[in-house]
Motif scaffolding. Structure first.
Motif, PDB file in Angstrom:
ATOM      1  N   PHE A  23     -75.559  36.508   4.119  1.00  0.00           N
ATOM      2  CA  PHE A  23     -75.581  37.094   2.781  1.00  0.00           C
ATOM      3  C   PHE A  23     -74.378  36.715   1.923  1.00  0.00           C
ATOM      4  CE2 PHE A  23     -78.182  41.089   4.144  1.00  0.00           C
ATOM      5  CZ  PHE A  23     -79.327  40.321   4.189  1.00  0.00           C
ATOM      6  N   GLU A  24     -73.333  36.210   2.536  1.00  0.00           N
ATOM      7  CA  GLU A  24     -72.098  35.931   1.805  1.00  0.00           C
ATOM      8  C   GLU A  24     -72.373  35.045   0.599  1.00  0.00           C
ATOM      9  OE1 GLU A  24     -68.441  36.992   1.168  1.00  0.00           O
ATOM     10  OE2 GLU A  24     -69.137  37.323   3.192  1.00  0.00           O
ATOM     11  N   GLY A  25     -72.000  35.521  -0.569  1.00  0.00           N
ATOM     12  CA  GLY A  25     -72.140  34.742  -1.794  1.00  0.00           C
ATOM     13  C   GLY A  25     -73.521  34.765  -2.432  1.00  0.00           C
ATOM     14  N   VAL A  26     -74.481  35.488  -1.860  1.00  0.00           N
ATOM     15  CA  VAL A  26     -75.824  35.568  -2.452  1.00  0.00           C
ATOM     16  C   VAL A  26     -75.782  36.632  -3.548  1.00  0.00           C
ATOM     17  CG1 VAL A  26     -78.279  36.013  -2.074  1.00  0.00           C
ATOM     18  CG2 VAL A  26     -76.932  34.859  -0.309  1.00  0.00           C
ATOM     19  N   THR A  27     -75.766  36.183  -4.777  1.00  0.00           N
ATOM     20  CA  THR A  27     -75.709  37.098  -5.909  1.00  0.00           C
ATOM     21  C   THR A  27     -77.106  37.568  -6.271  1.00  0.00           C
ATOM     22  OG1 THR A  27     -75.851  35.277  -7.473  1.00  0.00           O
ATOM     23  CG2 THR A  27     -73.631  35.994  -6.829  1.00  0.00           C
ATOM     24  N   GLN A  28     -77.145  38.657  -7.024  1.00  0.00           N
ATOM     25  CA  GLN A  28     -78.408  39.206  -7.501  1.00  0.00           C
ATOM     26  C   GLN A  28     -78.326  39.338  -9.016  1.00  0.00           C
ATOM     27  OE1 GLN A  28     -80.258  42.093  -4.505  1.00  0.00           O
ATOM     28  NE2 GLN A  28     -78.096  42.649  -4.466  1.00  0.00           N
ATOM     29  N   CYS A  67     -83.577  33.207   1.185  1.00  0.00           N
ATOM     30  CA  CYS A  67     -84.630  32.182   1.190  1.00  0.00           C
ATOM     31  C   CYS A  67     -85.727  32.437   0.161  1.00  0.00           C
ATOM     32  CB  CYS A  67     -85.213  32.014   2.590  1.00  0.00           C
ATOM     33  SG  CYS A  67     -86.027  33.449   3.271  1.00  0.00           S
ATOM     34  N   THR A  68     -85.728  33.592  -0.497  1.00  0.00           N
ATOM     35  CA  THR A  68     -86.748  33.855  -1.520  1.00  0.00           C
ATOM     36  C   THR A  68     -86.171  33.874  -2.933  1.00  0.00           C
ATOM     37  OG1 THR A  68     -86.494  36.256  -1.253  1.00  0.00           O
ATOM     38  CG2 THR A  68     -88.234  35.187   0.043  1.00  0.00           C
ATOM     39  N   LYS A  69     -84.892  33.628  -3.055  1.00  0.00           N
ATOM     40  CA  LYS A  69     -84.232  33.673  -4.366  1.00  0.00           C
ATOM     41  C   LYS A  69     -84.711  32.515  -5.241  1.00  0.00           C
ATOM     42  CE  LYS A  69     -79.719  33.834  -6.590  1.00  0.00           C
ATOM     43  NZ  LYS A  69     -78.257  33.897  -6.377  1.00  0.00           N
ATOM     44  N   VAL A  70     -85.144  32.860  -6.444  1.00  0.00           N
ATOM     45  CA  VAL A  70     -85.558  31.872  -7.437  1.00  0.00           C
ATOM     46  C   VAL A  70     -84.816  32.183  -8.729  1.00  0.00           C
ATOM     47  CG1 VAL A  70     -87.496  30.968  -8.788  1.00  0.00           C
ATOM     48  CG2 VAL A  70     -87.842  31.611  -6.394  1.00  0.00           C
ATOM     49  N   THR A  77     -85.055  36.144  -9.155  1.00  0.00           N
ATOM     50  CA  THR A  77     -86.064  37.018  -8.560  1.00  0.00           C
ATOM     51  C   THR A  77     -86.048  36.809  -7.052  1.00  0.00           C
ATOM     52  OG1 THR A  77     -87.840  35.393  -8.719  1.00  0.00           O
ATOM     53  CG2 THR A  77     -87.562  36.897 -10.594  1.00  0.00           C
ATOM     54  N   PHE A  78     -86.574  37.778  -6.346  1.00  0.00           N
ATOM     55  CA  PHE A  78     -86.658  37.732  -4.883  1.00  0.00           C
ATOM     56  C   PHE A  78     -88.055  38.172  -4.459  1.00  0.00           C
ATOM     57  CE2 PHE A  78     -82.319  38.636  -6.149  1.00  0.00           C
ATOM     58  CZ  PHE A  78     -81.597  37.694  -5.436  1.00  0.00           C
TER      59      PHE A  78
END
Length: 156
Positions: A23-28, A67-70, A77-78
């Protein structure tokens, strides 16, 4: 002096380390969540009661977000992260040799964690039927315990 560590504790600590790296660095980015996935997950874990299946669901509920981040114009979106994540949960917990019943509990909590609270009585009955009476309150906890990412309060 005897030190006793339960298998679930060791497995959860090991999984926590893996998830932190994942998860490190996965922004939302966007309007809903101001925190990175790891911050959100750690806040949720901190607030989760000591029920092993609920702790695992808290830890893994967003496991498929990377893996679902667009990326979109407004952020990201996820879509479908709960479905993909629930499949990943089964693989992870099988490798850790958890029982099928335990895996099914965590799977259902992750798979259904994005349910809407804006439902009719019929929709609520359908959710209870899918999740089961024994897990519905844990599912509600999973939704309720997560910090409100849009609130101004700070979580320590």
């Amino acid at each position: 002096m005897e030190i006793r560590v339960e298998r679930g504790d060791i497995a959860q600590h090991a999984a926590s380390a893996v998830v932190v790296n994942l998860f490190e660095g996965v922004t939302q980015p966007g309007g809903y969540n101001r925190w990175e996935v790891i911050q959100h997950t750690l806040h949720l874990l901190h607030a989760t009661p000591p029920k092993l299946h609920l702790r695992w669901a808290s830890l893994l509920h967003d496991v498929a977000k990377p893996c679902t981040k667009v990326a979109t114009g407004e952020g990201a979106t996820f879509y479908g992260h709960e479905r993909e994540g629930s499949k990943m949960v089964k693989q992870i917990l099988r490798r850790l040799k958890y029982s099928n019943d335990f895996i099914d509990q965590v799977y259902l909590l992750v798979d259904k964690h994005m349910f809407t609270t804006q439902v009719t009585d019929k929709g609520l009955r359908r959710l209870i039927r899918k999740v089961g009476l024994d897990l519905v309150f844990d599912l509600l906890d999973l939704r309720r315990l997560g910090p409100n990412p849009m609130a101004d309060q700070q979580f320590v």
